[in-house]
Structure formats: C-alpha cells, structure tokens
Enzyme design. Sequence first.
Site, PDB file in Angstrom:
ATOM      1  N   SER A 175       5.074 -13.172   7.685  1.00 32.97           N
ATOM      2  CA  SER A 175       5.716 -12.002   7.088  1.00 32.97           C
ATOM      3  C   SER A 175       6.420 -12.381   5.798  1.00 32.97           C
ATOM      4  O   SER A 175       6.893 -13.517   5.641  1.00 32.97           O
ATOM      5  CB  SER A 175       6.745 -11.472   8.090  1.00 32.97           C
ATOM      6  N   TYR A 213      13.967 -12.898  14.828  1.00 35.03           N
ATOM      7  CA  TYR A 213      12.568 -12.515  14.571  1.00 35.03           C
ATOM      8  C   TYR A 213      12.050 -13.239  13.324  1.00 35.03           C
ATOM      9  O   TYR A 213      11.003 -13.878  13.345  1.00 35.03           O
ATOM     10  CB  TYR A 213      12.442 -10.986  14.389  1.00 35.03           C
ATOM     11  N   LYS A 246       9.019 -16.445  12.565  1.00 30.12           N
ATOM     12  CA  LYS A 246       7.913 -16.519  11.598  1.00 30.12           C
ATOM     13  C   LYS A 246       8.007 -17.825  10.799  1.00 30.12           C
ATOM     14  O   LYS A 246       7.001 -18.496  10.568  1.00 30.12           O
ATOM     15  CB  LYS A 246       7.945 -15.304  10.665  1.00 30.12           C
TER      16      LYS A 246
HETATM   17  N1  UFG Z   1      14.175   2.739   5.676  1.00 28.38           N
HETATM   18  C1  UFG Z   1      14.931   3.890   5.610  1.00 28.38           C
HETATM   19  N2  UFG Z   1      15.011   4.673   6.721  1.00 28.38           N
HETATM   20  C2  UFG Z   1      14.383   4.357   7.895  1.00 28.38           C
HETATM   21  C3  UFG Z   1      13.621   3.164   7.956  1.00 28.38           C
HETATM   22  C4  UFG Z   1      13.550   2.374   6.822  1.00 28.38           C
HETATM   23  O1  UFG Z   1      15.506   4.222   4.578  1.00 28.38           O
HETATM   24  O2  UFG Z   1      14.519   5.103   8.874  1.00 28.38           O
HETATM   25  C5  UFG Z   1      14.063   1.894   4.474  1.00 28.38           C
HETATM   26  C6  UFG Z   1      14.614   0.501   4.668  1.00 28.38           C
HETATM   27  O3  UFG Z   1      15.980   0.475   4.393  1.00 28.38           O
HETATM   28  C7  UFG Z   1      13.767  -0.296   3.690  1.00 28.38           C
HETATM   29  C8  UFG Z   1      12.436   0.438   3.649  1.00 28.38           C
HETATM   30  O4  UFG Z   1      12.702   1.733   4.185  1.00 28.38           O
HETATM   31  O5  UFG Z   1      14.336  -0.195   2.418  1.00 28.38           O
HETATM   32  C9  UFG Z   1      11.391  -0.225   4.510  1.00 28.38           C
HETATM   33  O6  UFG Z   1      11.919  -0.438   5.801  1.00 28.38           O
HETATM   34  P1  UFG Z   1      10.999  -0.867   7.035  1.00 28.38           P
HETATM   35  O7  UFG Z   1      11.888  -0.968   8.234  1.00 28.38           O
HETATM   36  O8  UFG Z   1       9.816   0.028   7.123  1.00 28.38           O
HETATM   37  O9  UFG Z   1      10.457  -2.274   6.599  1.00 28.38           O
HETATM   38  P2  UFG Z   1      11.268  -3.608   6.265  1.00 28.38           P
HETATM   39  O10 UFG Z   1      10.946  -3.935   4.849  1.00 28.38           O
HETATM   40  O11 UFG Z   1      12.681  -3.561   6.647  1.00 28.38           O
HETATM   41  O12 UFG Z   1      10.577  -4.531   7.331  1.00 28.38           O
HETATM   42  C10 UFG Z   1       9.582  -5.377   6.985  1.00 28.38           C
HETATM   43  C11 UFG Z   1       8.691  -5.659   8.202  1.00 28.38           C
HETATM   44  C12 UFG Z   1       9.417  -6.502   9.216  1.00 28.38           C
HETATM   45  C13 UFG Z   1      10.088  -7.660   8.544  1.00 28.38           C
HETATM   46  C14 UFG Z   1      11.021  -7.152   7.496  1.00 28.38           C
HETATM   47  C15 UFG Z   1      11.802  -8.249   6.830  1.00 28.38           C
HETATM   48  O13 UFG Z   1       8.252  -4.461   8.802  1.00 28.38           O
HETATM   49  O14 UFG Z   1       8.464  -6.976  10.142  1.00 28.38           O
HETATM   50  O15 UFG Z   1      10.235  -6.503   6.513  1.00 28.38           O
HETATM   51  O16 UFG Z   1      12.632  -7.767   5.849  1.00 28.38           O
HETATM   52  F1  UFG Z   1      10.814  -8.389   9.407  1.00 28.38           F
END
Ligand code: UFG
Length: 337
Positions: A123, A148, A152
């Site tokens: 990731s 988590y 990785k």
């Molecule tokens: N977000 C929102 N509202 C939500 C969900 C997400 O505003 O309900 C925002 C988050 O703050 C972020 C963006 O949308 O800015 C993406 O969020 P995600 O949760 O979809 O994805 P992430 O980038 O946080 O997660 C990804 C991978 C994980 C990994 C992580 C590490 O899905 O497996 O990056 O940062 F661990």
Amino acid sequence: MILVTGGLGYIGSHTVVELCVKGHQVIIVDDLSNSQLSVLDGIEELCGHRPIFERLDLRHKNGVESLFERYDITGVIHFAASKAVGESVHRPLQYYENNLGALVNLLQGIKKKGGTNFIFSSSCTVYGEADELPITEAAPVKPATSPYGNTKQVGEEIIRDTCKVHPKLKAIALRYFNPIGAHPSGKIGELPLGVPQNLVPYITQTGIGLRKELSVFGNDYPTEDGTCIRDYIHVMDLARAHVVALHRLKEQRNEDNYEVFNLGTGNGSSVLEVIQSFERVSGQPLNYKIVDRRPGDVTEAYADTEKANKILGWTARFTLDEAIASAWLWEKKNRLG
Ligand code: UFG
C-alpha cells in the site's frame, strides 16, 4: 496454477476474473472473514467456469502446507489480510497475527515446495506523508501510523529478506494507491461490511439512500480546495497489473529477486473533486457536510508511475469518472437488483 489468497475479496475477485480471462488456472483461498461466498457466483458468471475454492484461514500452517502438496502452484498472489486502519489500532495483535502470521506460513509453504513467484498486496501507506510528490518507489518508508500500515511495511521486509536467501522465490510488492470502482458488468464490486470507512463506497451508499450524508474530513488542508488529495485507481486497472506482474516475475533477473512498484494513475484528486465526479456521472446531487479532520490522514498522496510504466509496461487506463461510474453501477445493481 495460480493461488489467489483473499480471492473473494474486493481486489482479489477482480484479479481472479482477469486471470481467468487471460487463460490462467486459478485456485481461490479465502476464510470468508470479510467476504461472501456469493462473490464466487459473480466470478463464475464472468469466467464461464467456477474456479476451485478452498475455505482456509492461512494462520493454519498445516492447511497452507497441504495446499502446496495438493496443487501444482506456480504463482501466488497474496491479497488475504485485514485492512481496517482504525480497527488495527484497537486490535494490534489480531492484525499482526492475521497479516504477518499468514504471510510467514505462505512463504514457508513456498520454501518447502522449492520456490515460486509471489505477488504481495502492499500500500502507498508505507510512504506516510511523503516529502516529495509525485511519490516514487525510492521515497523513504515512513514510520507507520497504524498496526495495519506496519503489517504492510514489515510484510515487504519479510518477503525481501526471504528472497535474498531462497533464489527460487521471486517476488513483487505492489503498492496500491486508492483502489475504487467495480467490474463494468456490475457483477462483482466492493462489499464493505457495516459502515464503509473509505470514501467512494460511502459516497455511493449515500447516493443510494443507505446513509444520510457523507462527512468530508476537513477542508483546511493546504491544498487548492482544502480537502485531501489521493490517487484513485480503477480496480480493473489494478487487476490487470497483477497479471502483468506475474509475467514480469517469469523474466525477473535482478539480483535480489524482489521488486516494488507503485500502482496509481499519477493524478491526484481532492475529496471535493471525487464528490463532483459522482454528481456528474450519477446526475444527482450528493448530501455532504464538512467535519473535522480524521486523525492519521495524510494531506496528499499520488503516484509517480514511471517505474511501472517502463518496467511492467503497465499504465492505468480508466479515468476517475469511469471508475466512479462503475462503482455507482455496482451500488445500484447490488442494492436494487
Ligand atoms: N474521506 C472523507 N469521508 C469519508 C471517508 C474518507 O472525507 O467518509 C476522505 C479521507 O479523509 C481521505 C480520502 O477521503 O482524504 C480518502 O479516504 P479513504 O479512507 O477512502 O482512503 P485512505 O487514503 O485513507 O486509505 C488508503 C487505503 C488504506 C491505507 C490508507 C493509508 O484505503 O488501505 O490509504 O493512508 F491504509
């Protein structure tokens, strides 16, 4: 025969279909802890046959060894892992046991068999808040902010160390940016259990009326519109990359027998841009409100894709709108039939 662990999960199921379409024989292993057996029906429809399926928890060493004894496994694509960042903070040992215990068992099974080609789901989380954008594979790995994320990082190290001493094990770690979307048929897609933690399933569930509104986590980041930026990549592009990586392993000749590749589009999109994309492709407005930042979120992450482009000969093909449209089709088919 290609062993796909976690083959009934989100990325795993799409990769199984891609492998079948390209003529590979597949054996799916899944413990159904975060997936449903009905996914196998969708896979069967898309493949034209039902791949072999074994329900197995990879923490059971004997079960893993038995797989390698009973099947002629020439490649392993290892997706099976727990993936909820927040949950991992509360249950670190469960995450270390499940994600790393399973990996060690698989590598031991491979070693006993005499080696094979191995692809690991890693990731972009390993980069943390990167110092430079776009993020290249040479960017330093930052201390993990969750168990988590640590699984990785440590998982990559375990594989790298093992490749060094077992010349018949060749491996690639694929560092995914943000996988989204679904198979264009709408027959398989992402099936989050309970309330989705990730942005796109939360958006489509809000669009369909299952959730009242999306919370946008912060609009005071130092970005153009104040919301976080990510590299959203269509799961079909990711699936294809795994098949390409398997071919790469057949000819991989670097002395370490181990490589890492970023899998992203190279484009960053803000949370508000993803919402706009949804509104564009669905033709309906989305209910959302701005709330506080979510702890642990990095401001910006998008991939430098040059290494994957050049060495794997792989480039993402789908746009953000196409990926969101496929996620929306899947949500509608899944909920409304
Ligand atoms: N977000 C929102 N509202 C939500 C969900 C997400 O505003 O309900 C925002 C988050 O703050 C972020 C963006 O949308 O800015 C993406 O969020 P995600 O949760 O979809 O994805 P992430 O980038 O946080 O997660 C990804 C991978 C994980 C990994 C992580 C590490 O899905 O497996 O990056 O940062 F661990």
